[in-house]
Design an enzyme around this catalytic site. Structure first.
Site, PDB file in Angstrom:
ATOM      1  N   ALA A  44       0.849  -1.215   0.000  1.00  0.00           N
ATOM      2  CA  ALA A  44       0.000   0.000   0.000  1.00  0.00           C
ATOM      3  C   ALA A  44       0.870   1.244   0.000  1.00  0.00           C
ATOM      4  O   ALA A  44       2.034   1.201   0.378  1.00  0.00           O
ATOM      5  CB  ALA A  44      -0.896  -0.001   1.239  1.00  0.00           C
ATOM      6  N   ASP A 250      22.474  54.068  18.813  1.00  0.00           N
ATOM      7  CA  ASP A 250      21.579  55.025  19.454  1.00  0.00           C
ATOM      8  C   ASP A 250      21.389  54.719  20.932  1.00  0.00           C
ATOM      9  O   ASP A 250      21.689  53.637  21.386  1.00  0.00           O
ATOM     10  CB  ASP A 250      20.194  54.902  18.812  1.00  0.00           C
ATOM     11  CG  ASP A 250      20.112  55.693  17.538  1.00  0.00           C
ATOM     12  OD1 ASP A 250      21.092  56.369  17.221  1.00  0.00           O
ATOM     13  OD2 ASP A 250      19.067  55.617  16.872  1.00  0.00           O
ATOM     14  N   LYS A 272      20.463  60.106  20.974  1.00  0.00           N
ATOM     15  CA  LYS A 272      19.766  61.373  21.146  1.00  0.00           C
ATOM     16  C   LYS A 272      18.917  61.272  22.392  1.00  0.00           C
ATOM     17  O   LYS A 272      18.035  60.428  22.473  1.00  0.00           O
ATOM     18  CB  LYS A 272      18.858  61.643  19.944  1.00  0.00           C
ATOM     19  CG  LYS A 272      19.618  61.761  18.672  1.00  0.00           C
ATOM     20  CD  LYS A 272      18.662  62.164  17.569  1.00  0.00           C
ATOM     21  CE  LYS A 272      19.221  61.760  16.234  1.00  0.00           C
ATOM     22  NZ  LYS A 272      18.565  60.597  15.672  1.00  0.00           N
ATOM     23  N   ASP A 305      12.846  49.201  14.519  1.00  0.00           N
ATOM     24  CA  ASP A 305      13.002  49.115  13.072  1.00  0.00           C
ATOM     25  C   ASP A 305      13.522  50.468  12.566  1.00  0.00           C
ATOM     26  O   ASP A 305      13.024  51.513  12.982  1.00  0.00           O
ATOM     27  CB  ASP A 305      11.640  48.812  12.435  1.00  0.00           C
ATOM     28  CG  ASP A 305      11.744  48.650  10.938  1.00  0.00           C
ATOM     29  OD1 ASP A 305      11.734  47.501  10.472  1.00  0.00           O
ATOM     30  OD2 ASP A 305      11.846  49.678  10.219  1.00  0.00           O
ATOM     31  N   MET A 385       6.862  57.425  21.825  1.00  0.00           N
ATOM     32  CA  MET A 385       7.316  58.695  22.416  1.00  0.00           C
ATOM     33  C   MET A 385       6.160  59.461  23.050  1.00  0.00           C
ATOM     34  O   MET A 385       6.102  60.682  22.967  1.00  0.00           O
ATOM     35  CB  MET A 385       7.994  59.578  21.353  1.00  0.00           C
ATOM     36  CG  MET A 385       9.228  58.925  20.776  1.00  0.00           C
ATOM     37  SD  MET A 385      10.058  59.976  19.596  1.00  0.00           S
ATOM     38  CE  MET A 385       9.719  59.140  18.061  1.00  0.00           C
TER      39      MET A 385
HETATM   40  N1  SAH Z   1      12.610  52.833  15.512  1.00  0.00           N
HETATM   41  C1  SAH Z   1      12.056  52.510  16.814  1.00  0.00           C
HETATM   42  C2  SAH Z   1      11.269  53.637  17.407  1.00  0.00           C
HETATM   43  C3  SAH Z   1      12.071  54.833  17.761  1.00  0.00           C
HETATM   44  S1  SAH Z   1      11.082  56.041  18.550  1.00  0.00           S
HETATM   45  C4  SAH Z   1      11.158  51.277  16.658  1.00  0.00           C
HETATM   46  O1  SAH Z   1      10.851  50.853  15.531  1.00  0.00           O
HETATM   47  O2  SAH Z   1      10.781  50.712  17.688  1.00  0.00           O
HETATM   48  C5  SAH Z   1      11.428  55.752  20.227  1.00  0.00           C
HETATM   49  C6  SAH Z   1      10.194  55.268  20.971  1.00  0.00           C
HETATM   50  O3  SAH Z   1       9.973  53.905  20.727  1.00  0.00           O
HETATM   51  C7  SAH Z   1      10.298  55.376  22.467  1.00  0.00           C
HETATM   52  O4  SAH Z   1      10.020  56.664  22.920  1.00  0.00           O
HETATM   53  C8  SAH Z   1       9.251  54.393  22.914  1.00  0.00           C
HETATM   54  O5  SAH Z   1       7.973  54.958  22.816  1.00  0.00           O
HETATM   55  C9  SAH Z   1       9.357  53.318  21.851  1.00  0.00           C
HETATM   56  N2  SAH Z   1      10.172  52.175  22.303  1.00  0.00           N
HETATM   57  C10 SAH Z   1      11.321  51.750  21.794  1.00  0.00           C
HETATM   58  N3  SAH Z   1      11.771  50.641  22.415  1.00  0.00           N
HETATM   59  C11 SAH Z   1      10.854  50.364  23.352  1.00  0.00           C
HETATM   60  C12 SAH Z   1      10.730  49.338  24.349  1.00  0.00           C
HETATM   61  N4  SAH Z   1      11.640  48.376  24.482  1.00  0.00           N
HETATM   62  N5  SAH Z   1       9.650  49.364  25.162  1.00  0.00           N
HETATM   63  C13 SAH Z   1       8.718  50.317  25.040  1.00  0.00           C
HETATM   64  N6  SAH Z   1       8.783  51.280  24.112  1.00  0.00           N
HETATM   65  C14 SAH Z   1       9.828  51.330  23.293  1.00  0.00           C
END
Ligand code: SAH
Length: 465
Positions: A44, A250, A272, A305, A385
């Protein structure tokens, strides 16, 4: 047990598989990869093998095994659940010097099937001599993560250039140096990133350069480091992190992530802080250009990201204008990381059909947001933020028609061992977090999906101080 690894050319050669069940089907699939002519002997067939027979990819002999089935075979596999039969097939094959494999029984095998990492034409075979197929599979999984999927394309490109390179570098040593440089440099990286045309051009250039003394261009890797947990890095991110000579990072890049960059790489902090810039964006762009022109491989490492509130676009615009090679590696963005680790699905058939990412910077005590677009039914809002302006944010959402009882959460230091989740409503959340010492970075999530947190939270940080 010792086996000698060899690679077997089975193309169009007759191979016999005894057995028609799932295990047999797996072995048949393997043989077909090697383009063997497969014949299955079994009373089979399972559905998979039945389909292969219909597609005329195998032939089938609907009978019990008998000795004559071995005639003319280049290889035989016994994959039945009858131990006695498997033993007989093995003995007969061995008597005729036909290579034989008996599934899960190395004692009866003269050949064993390795675990394979397939990057055709590159093939890596892993064997534990039958001692532990599970270990072989784990090793394979590890290698799969280390070797870029497009390694095969690299090998193919090398094959195409072999003649040219040989002509240019008649001495073996020079030739080897050349290839080592290509395999560890921009050409390989471009190919892995799917930039085949650029890789080809770079290889041509490399061939010319090596003759001239001109300084070759470096390259920039704009890499998303994710929200904090280093396990969330992509394979590509990790590989580039381990090969860059210089790292520009960063404030948001988690220490555990930064630790995975090459030990001897030069690290430059360009973070920053809120409202104050360690070094300005223009300056960062200029540094990147200069370092690349000096021939460095530079890792521009960002939190989350790079293309989501990360200014990644601005940085590569300058690179692109200057003709500097670069690639961008996505990372897990904070919204996605925080939501998953807090057990808050950003979308859900019952609660949210869309999700919107916004930044909620406070400027002169107000926020410039499209409130109508935010206050929509069945929508999740992920706010980056937003902590400093949480009062304004929640007040404005309610003022623009959001029911005050709408669930809201703040996820602090998401995905790290310090993660904390505070939940409430758009009305109560500002008050709830006022009583806490909130540390950056934090993310606000608004919408009915937040209600699922209680049921779905699964992540238990160790150091929830
Ligand atoms: N490029 C990043 C965002 C940068 S803006 C991304 O894609 O995640 C930065 C903001 O991202 C922070 O002020 C906060 O609101 C958020 N953030 C980043 N890492 C974080 C974490 N581990 N926990 C909670 N908020 C986070």
């Amino acid at each position: 047990m010792t086996f000698l690894p060899v690679f077997f050319n089975l193309k169009k050669r007759p191979c016999l598989v005894v057995g028609g069940g799932d295990v047999a089907a797996r072995k048949v699939a393997r043989l077909l990869l090697g383009e063997a002519k497969v014949r299955v002997v079994s009373p089979a067939l399972n559905p998979e093998l039945t389909q292969l027979r219909k597609d005329q990819r195998i032939t089938h002999e609907r009978s019990d095994f008998s000795d004559h089935h071995l005639n003319g075979c280049a290889l035989v596999i016994a994959a039945t659940d009858d131990g006695e039969l498997n033993r007989r097939v093995s003995a007969l094959a061995q008597a005729r010097n036909i290579p034989v494999n008996v599934v899960d029984n190395p004692e009866l095998c003269t050949i064993i099937m390795p675990s394979i990492v397939d990057r055709a034409p590159v093939q890596i075979a892993i064997s534990t001599g039958g001692a532990s197929p599970v270990l072989a599979r784990l090793l394979r999984a590890r290698l799969e993560t280390m070797i870029p999927a497009s390694y095969g394309r690299l090998a193919t490109l090398m094959a195409e250039f072999r003649g040219k390179v040989k002509q240019r570098f008649p001495a073996l040593r020079e030739r080897r140096h050349f290839w080592e440089k290509v395999l560890q440099g921009p050409v390989a990286e471009m190919l892995f990133a799917g930039q085949d045309k650029a890789a080809l051009a770079a290889l041509e250039r490399e061939l010319d350069h090596t003759a001239s003394s001109e300084q070759p261009l470096g390259e920039i890797y704009l890499v998303g480091g994710g929200p904090g947990d280093p396990d969330l890095l992509t394979f590509r991110a990790l590989r580039l992190m381990q090969q860059a000579d210089i790292v520009l990072y960063d404030r948001l890049v988690a220490p555990a992530v930064l630790k995975l960059t090459r030990k001897d790489a030069k690290r430059i902090y360009v973070g920053k802080e809120r409202d104050q810039h360690a070094i300005g964006q223009n300056e960062i762009n200029e540094v990147l250009v200069r370092l690349a022109k000096e021939g460095n491989r530079v890792l521009r490492l960002k939190g989350g990201d790079p293309f989501i509130f990360g200014r990644g676009g601005e940085e590569i615009e300058t690179l692109s204008a200057e003709g500097i090679p670069f690639q961008v590696v996505p990372g897990i963005t904070a919204a996605s990381g925080c939501a998953c680790y807090a057990g808050i699905p950003l979308t859900h058939r019952d609660y949210a059909h869309s999700c919107i990412f916004v930044t909620a910077h406070l400027k002169d005590d107000s926020m410039d947001l499209n409130w109508e677009a935010l206050v929509q039914p069945k929508q999740t809002i992920a706010v980056y933020m937003g902590v400093h302006g949480i009062d304004v944010l929640c007040r404005e959402l309610i003022a623009h028609g959001m029911p005050p009882g709408t669930a809201a959460a703040l996820v602090q230091q998401g995905t790290t061992q310090k993660q904390r989740v505070f939940t409430g409503t758009v009305q109560t959340l500002p008050g709830i977090i006022k009583e806490q010492e909130i540390r950056p970075p934090s993310m606000i999530i608004v919408g009915d999906v937040v209600k699922l947190h209680e049921k779905l939270a699964w992540f238990e940080p160790i150091a929830s101080d």
